[in-house]
Design a protein around this motif. Structure first.
Motif, short mmCIF file in Angstrom:
data_model
loop_
_atom_site.label_atom_id
_atom_site.label_comp_id
_atom_site.label_asym_id
_atom_site.label_seq_id
_atom_site.Cartn_x
_atom_site.Cartn_y
_atom_site.Cartn_z
N PRO A 160 -24.10 74.28 -24.06
CA PRO A 160 -24.39 74.37 -22.55
C PRO A 160 -25.68 75.14 -22.26
CG PRO A 160 -22.44 75.76 -23.47
CD PRO A 160 -22.89 74.86 -24.62
N GLU A 161 -26.06 75.98 -23.07
CA GLU A 161 -27.34 76.86 -22.63
C GLU A 161 -28.39 76.11 -22.79
OE1 GLU A 161 -25.08 77.81 -24.74
OE2 GLU A 161 -23.79 79.38 -24.03
N GLN A 162 -28.59 74.94 -23.30
CA GLN A 162 -29.69 74.24 -23.49
C GLN A 162 -29.57 72.75 -23.02
OE1 GLN A 162 -30.69 74.92 -27.63
NE2 GLN A 162 -31.77 76.80 -26.96
N PRO A 163 -29.52 72.41 -21.81
CA PRO A 163 -29.37 71.06 -21.38
C PRO A 163 -30.65 70.31 -21.51
CG PRO A 163 -29.82 72.48 -19.54
CD PRO A 163 -29.57 73.46 -20.61
N LYS A 164 -30.67 69.10 -21.99
CA LYS A 164 -31.87 68.34 -22.13
C LYS A 164 -31.62 66.93 -21.65
CE LYS A 164 -33.18 68.06 -26.49
NZ LYS A 164 -33.53 67.77 -28.07
N ALA A 165 -32.86 66.52 -21.23
CA ALA A 165 -32.68 65.07 -20.65
C ALA A 165 -32.22 63.97 -21.62
CB ALA A 165 -33.99 64.66 -20.14
N LYS A 166 -31.37 63.17 -21.27
CA LYS A 166 -30.88 62.10 -22.35
C LYS A 166 -31.94 61.20 -22.42
CE LYS A 166 -25.81 62.93 -21.37
NZ LYS A 166 -24.74 62.39 -20.95
N THR A 167 -31.97 60.72 -23.85
CA THR A 167 -32.97 59.58 -24.34
C THR A 167 -32.15 58.17 -23.94
OG1 THR A 167 -33.93 61.19 -25.95
CG2 THR A 167 -34.43 58.75 -26.02
N PRO A 168 -33.03 57.15 -23.60
CA PRO A 168 -32.08 55.88 -23.40
C PRO A 168 -31.85 55.27 -24.86
CG PRO A 168 -33.92 56.08 -21.90
CD PRO A 168 -34.28 57.25 -22.91
N LEU A 169 -30.89 54.60 -25.04
CA LEU A 169 -30.66 53.89 -26.42
C LEU A 169 -31.59 52.83 -26.51
CD1 LEU A 169 -26.50 53.89 -26.06
CD2 LEU A 169 -27.83 55.13 -27.61
N PRO A 170 -32.02 52.92 -27.90
CA PRO A 170 -33.01 51.73 -28.28
C PRO A 170 -32.41 50.42 -28.32
CG PRO A 170 -32.18 53.32 -30.08
CD PRO A 170 -31.81 53.66 -28.97
N TRP A 171 -31.97 49.72 -27.54
CA TRP A 171 -31.04 48.56 -27.41
C TRP A 171 -31.60 47.39 -28.18
CZ3 TRP A 171 -26.18 48.14 -26.64
CH2 TRP A 171 -25.62 48.75 -25.62
N ASP A 172 -32.95 47.33 -28.40
CA ASP A 172 -33.57 46.45 -29.32
C ASP A 172 -32.95 46.38 -30.55
OD1 ASP A 172 -34.79 48.78 -29.88
OD2 ASP A 172 -36.61 47.94 -30.57
N GLN A 173 -32.57 47.59 -31.32
CA GLN A 173 -31.93 47.44 -32.41
C GLN A 173 -30.78 47.93 -32.56
OE1 GLN A 173 -33.34 47.07 -35.88
NE2 GLN A 173 -34.08 45.69 -34.41
N PHE A 174 -30.22 48.79 -31.47
CA PHE A 174 -28.80 49.21 -31.48
C PHE A 174 -27.75 47.97 -31.26
CE2 PHE A 174 -25.28 51.14 -29.03
CZ PHE A 174 -24.58 52.05 -30.08
N TRP A 175 -28.05 46.89 -30.64
CA TRP A 175 -27.08 46.03 -30.60
C TRP A 175 -26.71 45.21 -31.90
CZ3 TRP A 175 -27.77 40.93 -32.18
CH2 TRP A 175 -29.21 40.48 -32.65
#
Length: 487
Positions: free
Chosen positions: A19-34
């Motif tokens: 919790p001390e190091q919040p980071k912006a969330k990376t979008p999921l790579p849907w081109d391969q994740f599906w």
């Protein structure tokens, strides 16, 4: 992308979900994740297709000689045979994927599942059934390779979200599989107007559900062959690895040719680390995570193997006297509940409580799960299969949802324990070997103890003592996990 490492000794993750190091969330790579979601289906589909009719199949082939108490024993042997072969090969397949790539190993696994499913339906002897499950287990590395593929294409900010979606294919497989196995087994007897004239299906009454599953898995193989991208950037030809004695180098220094320096495409200036030998992978983090994974898998497989046998066993012997269609419907409903809950709530629960709390809560749910077995049978003996029994069955299957949530949480710990990115496959392989050991011991021991407890003069509660002991062991190892996966 996964951040590159400074050297071979740098921890793979650096407190990303603290919790001390919040980071912006990376979008999921849907081109391969599906595609990875699609590839989750075959392993679960094959296992769930077999589950509803295996007890009846054991009775039909005559290996028990009419002794109902021995059904669970042979079901356990059948389940453990696949896991035994899996244990002996999974580390080599996972480590091989670090060198030749994930895609060829994945395609090999899909081929093995498809072929073994079809030949399982043609087997008429117990030895033939065991042989098919051994072949499937020896070549099926899909679970370990898929976990590594997800690690390859995600980072610590979007991996919990990715595992929020994995219940979709699992739910499909665990819903469709039991329905295929439960409804389409013995089709000539069940649907005489449609299949009654088929001598093939009369001779092989379980061929139809096995063939349908094999066909679907073959389609998935074709899609993966066309669409799946390789996630290992630098690969070594298989023949070169064989000539260099790759399979005998688990404890020695890796060959230079198979450990070339690679680069992260997202950070072309950063050098990635090399695949490490086995000794370098056996760190305290890897060992503690492996111990937790083993005990959790041991309980999950023991419970999963006992559940359909408990449903199929006569009430007077300690079970519930359900037929394959009802067993299939219950397992399918359980898959739907688990999938919807994880899809809607896992990422939120992870953000709120963290992986460790979810894991400990999930494994602790095993206590009421086990207690409900004798409660359900006692109610069935006293009042028949009525509302009270079905309510307890529903509660037990709902609690199983919490247990299933342990798996995505454990993947985060495995990823964090990996010494470097280039050894992700091997590290996952170590954890999968440990899980496979649990899958060997779990079904065989639980089913055997269940059958032993049914015999006259033996304590009918012996199986429940055994399961409770495993739960407490799993909780104890879970308490050794760090507060955050990356600590």
């Amino acid at each position: 992308m996964i951040p590159p490492q400074d050297d071979e000794e740098t921890p793979f993750l650096q407190r990303p979900d603290s919790p001390e190091q919040p980071k912006a969330k990376t979008p999921l790579p849907w081109d391969q994740f599906w595609l990875l979601l699609l590839l989750e289906i075959p392993d679960f589909l094959s296992a769930r297709t077999l589950a509803p009719f295996i007890p009846q199949l054991i009775r039909d082939i005559g290996v028990t000689h009419g002794d109902e108490s021995q059904v669970g024993y042979y079901v356990g042997i059948l389940g453990s045979s696949s896991s035994a072969a899996h244990t002996l090969t999974i580390f080599h397949w996972s480590r091989l994927s670090d060198h030749i790539g994930r895609k060829p190993v994945m395609l090999t696994a899909l081929s093995a599942i498809s072929v073994s499913m079809f030949s399982f339906g043609l087997s008429k002897t117990f030895l033939g059934l065991v042989a098919n499950r051994v072949i499937c287990g020896a070549f099926d590395s899909s679970g370990a390779v898929l976990k590594t593929l997800v690690m390859d294409i995600t980072d610590t900010t979007n991996m919990p979200k990715a595992y929020g979606y994995t219940p979709i294919p699992v739910m499909i497989a665990t819903t469709v599989g039991p329905l295929i196995g439960g409804l389409l087994s013995q089709p000539a007897d069940r649907f005489p107007n449609i299949f009654g004239r088929s001598e093939l299906l009369k001779t092989y009454p379980y061929l139809l559900p096995c063939s349908i599953s094999a066909f679907f898995i073959s389609i998935i193989w074709l899609v993966a062959y066309i669409c799946l991208n390789e996630s290992v950037s630098t690969r070594t030809p298989l023949w070169e690895l064989i000539k260099g004695g790759f399979f005998g180098q688990s404890r020695s220094k890796p060959r230079q040719s198979s450990c070339n320096v690679t680069f992260d495409p997202a950070n072309p200036g950063e050098v990635q680390s090399k695949p490490l030998p086995l000794r370098a992978l056996l760190t305290s983090k890897v060992l503690s995570v492996t111990a937790s994974y083993t005990t959790m898998g041991l309980f999950h497989m023991a419970f999963s193997s006992v559940l359909p046998v408990f449903y199929a066993t006569p009430i007077e012997l300690g079970g519930l006297s359900l037929d394959p269609p009802r067993i299939g419907a219950l397992l399918a409903a359980s898959g739907i509940i688990q999938g919807i809950f994880q899809l809607l709530f896992y990422a939120r629960l992870h953000d709120r409580f963290g992986a460790r709390v979810i894991y400990i809560t999930g494994i602790s749910s095993g206590i009421p799960i086990v207690i409900l077995f004798p409660v359900i049978n006692a109610l069935a003996r006293a009042y028949g299969i009525g509302m009270a029994v079905w309510l307890c069955v529903a509660v037990q299957l709902t609690l199983k949802t919490s247990l299933i949530m342990c798996f995505p949480s454990m993947i985060l710990f495995i990823r964090a324990a990996a010494p470097n990115r280039a050894s992700l496959g091997a590290t996952t392989g170590i954890a999968q070997v440990a899980l496979a050991v649990g899958r060997i011991v779990g079904p065989a021991s639980a089913a055997s103890i269940f059958s032993y407890s049914l015999q006259e003069g033996h304590d009918a509660w012996l199986i429940y003592y055994f399961l409770i002991a495993i739960v407490f062991l799993a909780v104890g190892t879970a308490l050794l996990l760090p507060r955050y996966p990356n600590v």
